[in-house]
Write an enzyme that holds these catalytic residues in place. Structure first.
Site, mmCIF file in Angstrom:
data_model
loop_
_atom_site.group_PDB
_atom_site.id
_atom_site.type_symbol
_atom_site.label_atom_id
_atom_site.label_comp_id
_atom_site.label_asym_id
_atom_site.label_seq_id
_atom_site.Cartn_x
_atom_site.Cartn_y
_atom_site.Cartn_z
ATOM 1 C CG HIS A 103 3.047 -5.805 -9.574
ATOM 2 N ND1 HIS A 103 1.993 -5.374 -10.292
ATOM 3 C CD2 HIS A 103 2.781 -6.377 -8.468
ATOM 4 C CE1 HIS A 103 0.833 -5.697 -9.736
ATOM 5 N NE2 HIS A 103 1.417 -6.283 -8.579
ATOM 6 C CB CYS B 109 0.004 -2.582 -11.353
ATOM 7 S SG CYS B 109 1.755 -2.009 -11.817
#
Length: 329
Positions: free
Chosen positions: A88, A202
């Site tokens: 992430h 993301c």
């Protein structure tokens, strides 16, 4: 006058209609506003629980920009997904005038599973999607979270005025790019292969943010930066239609049933036995029968799947070079 119109339409698809020829990759659609979410969509973990408004910085401020990366769901599984390079991404800021730190990231409102696969609700023909994503901005940088199994590194320095311009862009980006898309779809593992669809998640938000800063004059350090992509491999996709044309009163009932049947094994599982039974069904559809139905830009596409079918890659994407001269920060 008819020739350009006819030339814009390609091969026939189900129902005798013609699908428009597409330029690949299909561009991600932007919207005029963000719709309210349906109360049916619920998150196990609250989206952006400590979020705050983006502050206005003093123009003379000098702000450090940090690249942040950690394994997905590290708070629950530690570095497990980091071993698979499922990461992430976020970006951090530090104001020299105030000494305050900030974190900015973009992720799913209702967790990754809801963005990747729909719910099949009783009495509703069309699959039901809880697939919005959004930006989250909050004060502080959790150094331990990003450093322990990931990355926290300075990538550039900007002025307060550049930060304020970036924040206006973030608001626009967040209000118009509202749907999360997990999959990148391309023709083969070759580096130069055709990309049919690009993901919208993301890492792509962070890359857009870096590019915006570069265009505003930021000069990035020359360091290696890698990002996770989950890729499906497919022959040229076939356009099927939208929710109304497939599932509406005049829709294609055969196609509607096929799409619902395809998505049914991807539901959350209550028992280990249910999981393995549905896993066999998924393997049968995707690998043995080369089938995948993709929902992208509120439209459905059929993907004729190809070996190796799916791959998780952790590829290098260089930090950007801007289109304007640096402000000399």
């Amino acid at each position: 006058l008819l020739l350009p119109l006819l030339a814009a339409w390609g091969p026939r698809v189900s129902g005798g209609l013609r699908a428009p020829r597409r330029r690949w990759p299909v561009p991600y659609r932007r919207f005029d506003y963000r719709p309210k979410t349906d109360p049916y969509c619920q998150a196990r973990y609250t989206f952006c629980p400590t979020g705050s408004a983006i502050p206005v910085m003093k123009e003379e401020d000098v702000i450090e920009v940090y690249r942040l990366q950690a394994p997905v769901w590290e708070f629950k599984y530690g570095d497990l997904l980091g071993h698979l390079k499922i990461m992430h991404d976020a970006v951090g800021f530090r104001s020299s005038l105030t000494g305050k730190n900030y974190t900015m990231e973009w992720y799913e409102l209702f967790q990754l599973g809801n963005c990747t696969f729909p719910h099949l609700r009783p009495g509703i023909d069309a699959p039901f999607w809880c697939n919005q994503g959004a930006a989250c901005f909050y004060e502080g940088i959790d150094d331990a979270h990003w450093k322990e199994n990931g990355t926290l590194v300075l990538v550039t320095t900007i002025s307060g005025s550049m930060f304020n311009e970036m924040s206006q862009w973030v608001k626009y980006d967040n209000e118009t790019g509202i749907y999360y898309e997990t999959w990148t779809v391309q023709a083969s593992p070759d580096n130069q292969s055709t990309v049919w669809f690009d993901s919208y998640e993301c890492s792509k938000f962070i890359l857009r943010t870096y590019q915006k800063l570069a265009d505003l004059g930021a000069i990035f350090k020359k360091i290696q930066t890698n990002y996770t992509s989950i890729i499906l491999f497919s022959g040229e996709p076939i356009y099927l239609g939208n929710e109304t044309s497939i599932f509406g009163p005049l829709g294609n009932k055969t196609l509607a049933a096929a799409i619902r049947d395809f998505y049914s094994p991807f539901k959350p599982h209550q028992t280990v036995r249910e999981f393995f039974v549905d896993l066999v069904r998924i393997i049968d559809r995707v690998i043995l029968n080369h089938q995948f139905y993709l929902f992208y830009n509120l439209e459905y596409w059929f993907l004729p799947m190809k070996f190796p079918y799916l791959k998780i890659i952790y590829e290098e994407v260089p930090l950007p070079v801007g289109s304007k001269e640096s402000f000399g920060v």
